[in-house]
Design an enzyme around this catalytic site. Structure first.
Site, PDB file in Angstrom:
ATOM      1  N   ASN A 126      -6.035   0.640  -5.897  1.00  0.00           N
ATOM      2  CA  ASN A 126      -5.754  -0.788  -5.721  1.00  0.00           C
ATOM      3  C   ASN A 126      -6.722  -1.625  -6.549  1.00  0.00           C
ATOM      4  OD1 ASN A 126      -5.063  -3.316  -4.821  1.00  0.00           O
ATOM      5  ND2 ASN A 126      -5.318  -2.875  -2.645  1.00  0.00           N
TER       6      ASN A 126
ATOM      7  N   TYR B  41      -5.013 -10.144   3.518  1.00  0.00           N
ATOM      8  CA  TYR B  41      -3.746 -10.185   2.776  1.00  0.00           C
ATOM      9  C   TYR B  41      -3.328 -11.615   2.496  1.00  0.00           C
ATOM     10  CZ  TYR B  41       1.267  -9.776   1.803  1.00  0.00           C
ATOM     11  OH  TYR B  41       2.508  -9.871   1.227  1.00  0.00           O
TER      12      TYR B  41
ATOM     13  N   GLU C   5       0.820  -1.212   0.000  1.00  0.00           N
ATOM     14  CA  GLU C   5       0.000   0.000   0.000  1.00  0.00           C
ATOM     15  C   GLU C   5       0.856   1.266   0.000  1.00  0.00           C
ATOM     16  OE1 GLU C   5      -2.416  -0.848   3.430  1.00  0.00           O
ATOM     17  OE2 GLU C   5      -3.976  -1.829   2.256  1.00  0.00           O
TER      18      GLU C   5
ATOM     19  N   TYR D  22     -13.191  -7.579  -4.524  1.00  0.00           N
ATOM     20  CA  TYR D  22     -14.326  -7.349  -3.633  1.00  0.00           C
ATOM     21  C   TYR D  22     -15.617  -7.122  -4.408  1.00  0.00           C
ATOM     22  CZ  TYR D  22     -10.924  -6.905   0.106  1.00  0.00           C
ATOM     23  OH  TYR D  22      -9.928  -7.149   1.011  1.00  0.00           O
TER      24      TYR D  22
ATOM     25  N   GLY E 279      -4.482 -16.133  -6.266  1.00  0.00           N
ATOM     26  CA  GLY E 279      -5.098 -16.839  -7.375  1.00  0.00           C
ATOM     27  C   GLY E 279      -5.420 -18.292  -7.073  1.00  0.00           C
TER      28      GLY E 279
ATOM     29  N   GLU F  71     -10.647  -5.362   8.708  1.00  0.00           N
ATOM     30  CA  GLU F  71      -9.634  -4.325   8.644  1.00  0.00           C
ATOM     31  C   GLU F  71      -8.518  -4.644   7.650  1.00  0.00           C
ATOM     32  OE1 GLU F  71      -9.366  -1.348  10.092  1.00  0.00           O
ATOM     33  OE2 GLU F  71      -7.321  -1.013   9.412  1.00  0.00           O
TER      34      GLU F  71
END
Lengths: 196, 173
Positions: free
Chosen positions: A155, A94, A27, A162, A101, A91
């Protein structure tokens, strides 16, 4: 690739801390990480934890070149919406780059959703706590939890991930912005608070 | 308006809290989205495991006009966690009735919340504001708030019940 998603134990905090830093690097904000694995142990594994965490691990034969078998995590906590009641906020989610994948991110997120359902239902005195499997909830007339999360606008891989799962961008749709009082601005306000 | 008091909410305040929640939702044009009941608020805030904490602002009854309610403002908050900096105070709702604005009540509530955050070892106080709500954005910015959506690009997402059900009943690994 076979993998397992389980609740984090205190011993996992070193791995979680490692991955928190990897996510911050992704990030572009690694200098903002101030917590240590000791902070995570204290804050997540005391009688009154401030977060919960799931980790994804792979069998030894698939470990990373540095020898890690813990390759992903989801950190979440319970929030409260004055409109709808108890909710879950995810939150952090990762997965290490070499393990993407393969359904691990989806697996972690599915478990967070499951935990949210179970938590909500177990808190209802009318709900039979011996019913554990969340798939039993399908068809039951219940107010189920809502999951919230935030994503950086650049991102794209995460945004796509999402949105494919049904996420709606409330910043775009309803104009919500995140604000904060931090550091000096928080201290300044605090000093002017009315005395008890 | 020189006399108002801030205090921790008690179970008896639940009807007033719900009334103010609905007034705030109406101000945000989302009144029909409030499905919480007094029973929910009572169980969730004053049971064995509180999911939220609440401060209320009240004025003495002789200061009211038209025998209006005594509780005229509230702030609801809870504790969340940022893996980078640790414990946070999250401000979920913050509202002062229109006729009681401009007297410093909101400011005092914000200071008390900040004091609570510092006292409970929180690094930061976070909240969300709708970009159309310029009055509130100005209120917060005047006091030093940073807009993380503008400065860092954070966007808020939600995933609703039907999508969660699909995800949680997926194949086991």
């Amino acid at each position: 690739m076979h993998f397992k998603v389980r609740a984090a134990a205190k011993e996992d905090c070193k791995d979680i801390s490692r991955m928190i830093m990897e996510l911050a690097v992704y990030e572009n904000m690694p200098d903002q990480v101030k917590t240590s694995h000791e902070d995570l142990e204290r804050d997540g594994f005391s009688p009154n934890p401030f977060y919960e965490c799931l980790i994804a691990e792979v069998p030894d034969e698939h470990k990373t070149k540095d020898g890690y078998t813990v390759v992903g995590y989801a950190l979440y906590f319970y929030t409260y919406s004055t409109w709808k009641g108890r909710s879950v906020y995810m939150e952090d989610l990762y997965v290490m780059p070499d393990f993407r994948g393969k359904g691990i991110g989806t697996g972690l997120m599915a478990k967070v959703a499951q935990v949210g359902f179970m938590f909500h239902c177990m808190a209802d005195p009318n709900w039979n706590s011996s019913i554990y499997l969340p798939c039993s909830l399908v068809g039951v007339e219940k107010q189920c939890v809502r999951l919230q999360l935030s994503v950086l606008d650049w991102n794209k891989p995460s945004l796509d991930f999402y949105i494919a799962k049904g996420a709606e961008d409330l910043t775009a749709k309803e104009g919500w912005h995140f604000l904060r009082f931090h550091g000096q601005t928080l201290d300044t306000l605090a000093k002017e608070a009315p005395k008890d | 308006m020189d006399r108002f008091k801030l205090r921790k909410a008690e179970p008896k305040d639940v009807p007033d809290i719900l009334r103010l929640i609905k007034e705030l939702a109406k101000y945000e044009d989302m009144e029909d989205q409030v499905i919480l009941t007094e029973k929910d608020l009572l169980e969730d805030g004053f049971g064995d495991h509180p999911f939220y904490h609440c401060i209320v602002a009240e004025v003495p009854s002789e200061k009211q006009s038209n025998n209006g309610p005594v509780v005229i403002g509230f702030a609801m908050y809870y504790f969340t966690y940022d893996p980078w900096i640790g414990k946070l105070l999250y401000l979920e709702d913050f509202f002062v009735m229109e006729e009681y604005r401009g007297f410093g009540i909101g400011s005092e509530i914000l200071k008390l919340l900040s004091h609570t955050a510092v006292k409970t070892r929180c690094s930061s106080m976070h909240f969300i504001v709708a970009e159309g709500n310029q009055a509130s954005i100005e209120f917060y910015k005047r006091r030093g708030a940073a807009d993380l959506s503008l400065e860092e690009g954070w966007r808020l997402f939600k995933i609703d019940k039907s999508s969660l059900l699909k995800m949680s009943s997926g194949p086991e690994e």
